[in-house]
Design a protein around this motif. Structure first.
Motif, mmCIF file in Angstrom:
data_model
loop_
_atom_site.group_PDB
_atom_site.id
_atom_site.type_symbol
_atom_site.label_atom_id
_atom_site.label_comp_id
_atom_site.label_asym_id
_atom_site.label_seq_id
_atom_site.Cartn_x
_atom_site.Cartn_y
_atom_site.Cartn_z
ATOM 1 N N ALA A 71 0.807 -1.223 0.000
ATOM 2 C CA ALA A 71 0.000 0.000 0.000
ATOM 3 C C ALA A 71 0.838 1.270 0.000
ATOM 4 C CB ALA A 71 -0.958 -0.005 1.186
ATOM 5 N N SER A 72 1.914 1.284 0.752
ATOM 6 C CA SER A 72 2.737 2.492 0.836
ATOM 7 C C SER A 72 3.645 2.662 -0.383
ATOM 8 C CB SER A 72 3.577 2.466 2.113
ATOM 9 O OG SER A 72 4.456 1.352 2.089
ATOM 10 N N ALA A 73 3.587 1.699 -1.290
ATOM 11 C CA ALA A 73 4.406 1.756 -2.507
ATOM 12 C C ALA A 73 3.524 1.460 -3.718
ATOM 13 C CB ALA A 73 5.550 0.758 -2.399
ATOM 14 N N SER A 74 2.450 2.221 -3.858
ATOM 15 C CA SER A 74 1.465 1.923 -4.905
ATOM 16 C C SER A 74 2.025 2.086 -6.319
ATOM 17 C CB SER A 74 0.206 2.754 -4.721
ATOM 18 O OG SER A 74 0.506 4.126 -4.733
#
Length: 96
Positions: A71-74
């Motif tokens: 999620a933090s690296a979409s």
């Protein structure tokens, strides 16, 4: 029941110059993904080893690019799905 995807055993690579500028090397046997390696293209910030390990684990477990990703690296997740998907498309045997 869906027909199992067959591959031509070997190592396949793909890269993207959009999104996160990465390259993937995917190793397959005739029925499954055996290994996935990701690296940044020259001049780009290196992919953190923990992120590469997470992507690799998700892809090997799913045997697909249909993964949750990170999620933090979409943006990186989209790029990984793209390049691994392209490499797998090249590895697929044509339907009979």
């Amino acid at each position: 029941m869906a027909e199992k995807i067959k591959f031509m055993p070997g190592s396949y690579s793909a890269k993207t110059d959009s999104l996160a500028h990465i390259e993937a090397r995917v190793v397959v046997d005739d029925e499954k993904i055996v290994d996935v390696a990701l690296k940044s293209q020259p001049g780009e910030r290196e992919i953190e080893p923990a992120l590469e390990k997470e992507f690799k684990g998700q892809i090997l477990k799913a045997q697909s690019v249909k993964i949750d990703g990170i999620a933090s690296a979409s943006i990186l997740t989209k790029a990984v799905k793209t390049v691994v998907g392209e490499a797998l498309a090249e590895a697929r045997t044509p339907p009979k």
